[in-house]
Motif scaffolding. Structure first.
Motif: not given
Length: 151
Positions: A7-14, A69-72, A83-88, A115-117
């Motif tokens: 259950f470790s969190p995942c945070r990625l920058k795109w 974008s930041t995906l978590s 999170e993209c352009d200040g919107r979640m 949405r494809r990243y």
């Protein structure tokens, strides 16, 4: 895998890749060359070549305007937070593909819009690929199984 890894969190920058426009242009040139080398009438080759050029130009324009974008993902049955352009925005996981160092994550919103990243090798390192792979593996282990019917 230990329970703490599950259950470790995942945070990625795109971010946009510098390789993608080069690859799109190379594919477009190969497609146009293939059209002209095929046994087709000249007018058909001309029309199809213009269509290929227009489509690749549109793809390059569209991709050049995509913001970073930041995906978590926090684990368990949580939705992906983008999170993209200040919107979640909360998106559900649809699928993922790992092709060597190329990674594609497909997410969808409530209305079904996909949405494809895509992370090209110049936009994600081995640590990021591993974090995403572990997160997806953990998600697969917590997905509830279908109950079997007794006969």
């Amino acid at each position: 895998m230990s329970s703490s890894d599950a259950f470790s969190p995942c945070r990625l920058k795109w971010r946009r890749s510098r390789w993608q426009p080069v690859a799109l242009c190379a594919l477009a040139l190969a497609a146009i060359a293939g059209l002209w080398l095929a046994d087709m009438p000249q007018i058909a080759c001309t029309v199809c070549s213009v269509l290929v050029f227009a489509y690749v130009t549109w793809l390059l324009y569209r991709e050049s305007r995509r913001p970073e974008s930041t995906l978590s993902w926090s684990g368990r049955d949580a939705l992906w937070q983008v999170e993209c352009d200040g919107r979640m925005e909360s998106l559900r996981h649809v699928g993922a593909s790992f092709r060597g160092r190329l990674v594609v994550l497909t997410l969808a919103n409530d209305s079904g819009h996909m949405r494809r990243y895509t992370w090209w090798p110049d936009t994600i390192d081995a640590h990021g690929r591993r974090a995403l792979r572990l997160a997806l593996r953990a998600k697969a282990t917590v997905t509830p199984t279908q109950p079997t019917l007794a006969q």
